[in-house]
Enzyme design. Structure first.
Site, mmCIF file in Angstrom:
data_model
loop_
_atom_site.group_PDB
_atom_site.id
_atom_site.type_symbol
_atom_site.label_atom_id
_atom_site.label_comp_id
_atom_site.label_asym_id
_atom_site.label_seq_id
_atom_site.Cartn_x
_atom_site.Cartn_y
_atom_site.Cartn_z
ATOM 1 N N LYS A 146 -2.982 -1.530 3.626
ATOM 2 C CA LYS A 146 -3.076 -0.290 4.386
ATOM 3 C C LYS A 146 -1.721 -0.024 5.017
ATOM 4 C CE LYS A 146 -5.444 2.074 8.133
ATOM 5 N NZ LYS A 146 -6.498 2.014 9.151
ATOM 6 N N LYS A 172 -4.721 1.960 0.548
ATOM 7 C CA LYS A 172 -4.790 3.181 1.338
ATOM 8 C C LYS A 172 -3.436 3.491 1.950
ATOM 9 C CE LYS A 172 -6.903 4.709 5.610
ATOM 10 N NZ LYS A 172 -7.799 4.384 6.697
ATOM 11 N N GLU A 188 -0.995 -9.742 0.863
ATOM 12 C CA GLU A 188 -2.224 -9.400 1.591
ATOM 13 C C GLU A 188 -3.452 -9.598 0.691
ATOM 14 O OE1 GLU A 188 -2.769 -8.590 4.683
ATOM 15 O OE2 GLU A 188 -0.920 -7.816 5.549
ATOM 16 N N SER A 222 -6.976 11.672 4.800
ATOM 17 C CA SER A 222 -7.041 13.027 5.365
ATOM 18 C C SER A 222 -5.848 13.904 4.985
ATOM 19 C CB SER A 222 -7.160 12.933 6.879
ATOM 20 O OG SER A 222 -6.086 12.200 7.434
ATOM 21 N N TYR A 278 -13.104 12.806 0.935
ATOM 22 C CA TYR A 278 -13.862 13.787 1.716
ATOM 23 C C TYR A 278 -14.514 14.837 0.812
ATOM 24 C CZ TYR A 278 -11.418 11.464 5.486
ATOM 25 O OH TYR A 278 -10.939 10.509 6.334
HETATM 26 C C1 PBG Z 1 -8.307 3.281 11.452
HETATM 27 C C2 PBG Z 1 -8.366 4.267 10.339
HETATM 28 C C3 PBG Z 1 -7.497 5.318 10.087
HETATM 29 C C4 PBG Z 1 -7.982 5.961 8.950
HETATM 30 C C5 PBG Z 1 -9.123 5.297 8.549
HETATM 31 N N1 PBG Z 1 -9.336 4.231 9.406
HETATM 32 C C6 PBG Z 1 -6.365 5.833 10.858
HETATM 33 C C7 PBG Z 1 -5.187 4.987 11.084
HETATM 34 O O1 PBG Z 1 -5.099 3.850 10.626
HETATM 35 O O2 PBG Z 1 -4.297 5.460 11.778
HETATM 36 C C8 PBG Z 1 -7.371 7.152 8.297
HETATM 37 C C9 PBG Z 1 -8.240 7.876 7.307
HETATM 38 C C10 PBG Z 1 -7.720 9.195 6.910
HETATM 39 O O3 PBG Z 1 -6.584 9.583 7.249
HETATM 40 O O4 PBG Z 1 -8.459 9.904 6.207
HETATM 41 N N2 PBG Z 1 -9.584 2.983 11.937
#
Ligand code: PBG
Length: 347
Positions: free
Chosen positions: A199, A251, A236, A277, A316
């Site tokens: 991530k 991600k 990881e 997002s 989404y």
């Molecule tokens: C953290 C989390 C995030 C997202 C999912 N889980 C935000 C971050 O790490 O800052 C982002 C998901 C998205 O942008 O659609 N709990």
């Protein structure tokens, strides 16, 4: 025999819609799609998000309705994020059985039972007053090991609420092993742990911050990965597998297809991708501006994840795409499809 240029014709396999369908290497299926959903405490009406046209913060009622709609469309699962009314330093609402996320998990697990897979985001950022994914030490940094205790407590609360898959998205070292041990000790040996293995500290989470009313000042660069590093994702991965992750994740999605392909090549467990997002927003706003064809861009982005080796995708658009795939399957080689044959037939 020599190969005469011009006699080898890759275009042959592209000549009709039916042939293209026959030779396509990957295809999308509704069951590959997981819908992320936001539920916010204290709402009386769903609240549309300006950064993500078409996505809302749900009330418990609207969450249930949207979840049923997604399940009816055949999506593979639902990933829940909760936004509490009250936040504090340690994110107390995260492991409170009456906290909004745990209430929502119970509601969906009770209503949908085994018709779908109910998943919970396991992270503190929605619950802390400072917006970080963990608890802070006296110097204001994120305290890895103290955070693990909070995660273990969240894991138990979410498993008790009926979550079948826990999405460990906090990027704390040792989180998979720590939560696995806590779950097993409490008898939740069948609760699935999904590690957000790779991530990245990404700008593409921008619209999500609005979606969860994030309080974060600063960034998450001391725990999320540096976008410049690919090799680190394999490190990881090795750790998450050794710690017992049942599923691993990459991600964001599109900017990290290379990482996804490498993780998919090495992993011995299912690999998922989160189309985040900002990726959603890019396509929606570009389509609104008339710059791209919305539906084709959505489908192409999802197919890219499959091609790179992803088994399932958090998106989404899960319900919408699942509905479209179903309609297309029902109309196979009739109507639109044969019309396409005719128009696409000529060379
Ligand atoms: C953290 C989390 C995030 C997202 C999912 N889980 C935000 C971050 O790490 O800052 C982002 C998901 C998205 O942008 O659609 N709990």
């Amino acid at each position: 025999m020599t190969l005469v240029p011009g006699t080898v014709r890759p275009r042959r396999l592209r000549s009709t819609a039916a042939l293209r369908r026959l030779v396509s290497e990957v295809r999308l299926h509704p069951a590959d799609l997981i819908l992320p959903m936001f539920v916010k405490e204290g709402l009386t009406e769903p609240v549309p998000l300006t950064g993500m046209p078409g996505v809302v913060q749900h009330t418990l009622d609207s969450l249930l309705a949207a979840a049923r709609e997604a399940v009816a469309a055949g999506v593979g699962g639902l990933m829940l994020f909760g936004i509490p009314e009250h936040r504090d330093e340690i994110g107390s609402q995260a492991d409170d059985p009456e906290g909004i996320l745990n209430r929502a998990l119970r509601l969906l697990a009770d209503d949908l039972g085994e018709d779908t897979v109910v998943m919970a985001d396991l992270c503190l950022d929605e619950f802390t007053s400072h917006g970080h994914c963990g608890v802070l030490d006296s110097a204001g940094g994120v305290d890895n090991d103290a955070t693990l205790d909070r995660y273990a407590s969240m894991a138990l609360a979410q498993a008790r609420a009926g979550a079948q898959v826990l999405g460990l998205s906090g990027m704390m070292d040792g989180q998979v092993a720590y939560c696995r041990e806590a779950l097993d000790a409490a008898g939740f040996t069948d609760t699935v742990v999904m590690g957000y293995t790779a991530k990245y500290a990404s700008a593409f989470y921008g619209p999500f911050r609005e979606a969860v009313d994030s309080e974060l000042q600063g960034d998450r660069k001391t725990y999320q990965q540096d976008p410049a590093n690919g090799r680190e994702a394999l490190r990881e991965l090795g750790l998450d597998l050794a710690e017992g992750a049942d599923v691993v994740m990459v991600k964001p999605g599109l900017p990290y297809l290379d990482v996804l392909a490498e993780v998919a090549a090495e992993s011995i467990v299912p690999v998922w991708t989160y189309q985040v997002s900002g990726e959603y927003a890019m396509i929606e706003f570009a389509a609104q501006a008339g710059a791209i064809d919305r539906e084709r861009a959505i489908e192409e982005s999802l197919v890219a994840f499959k091609r790179a080796g992803s088994d399932a995708i958090l998106t989404y658009w899960a319900t919408e795409v699942a509905q479209r795939l179903r309609a297309a399957a029902a109309g196979t080689l009739t109507g639109n499809q044969s019309a396409e044959n005719h128009t696409a037939g000529g060379r």
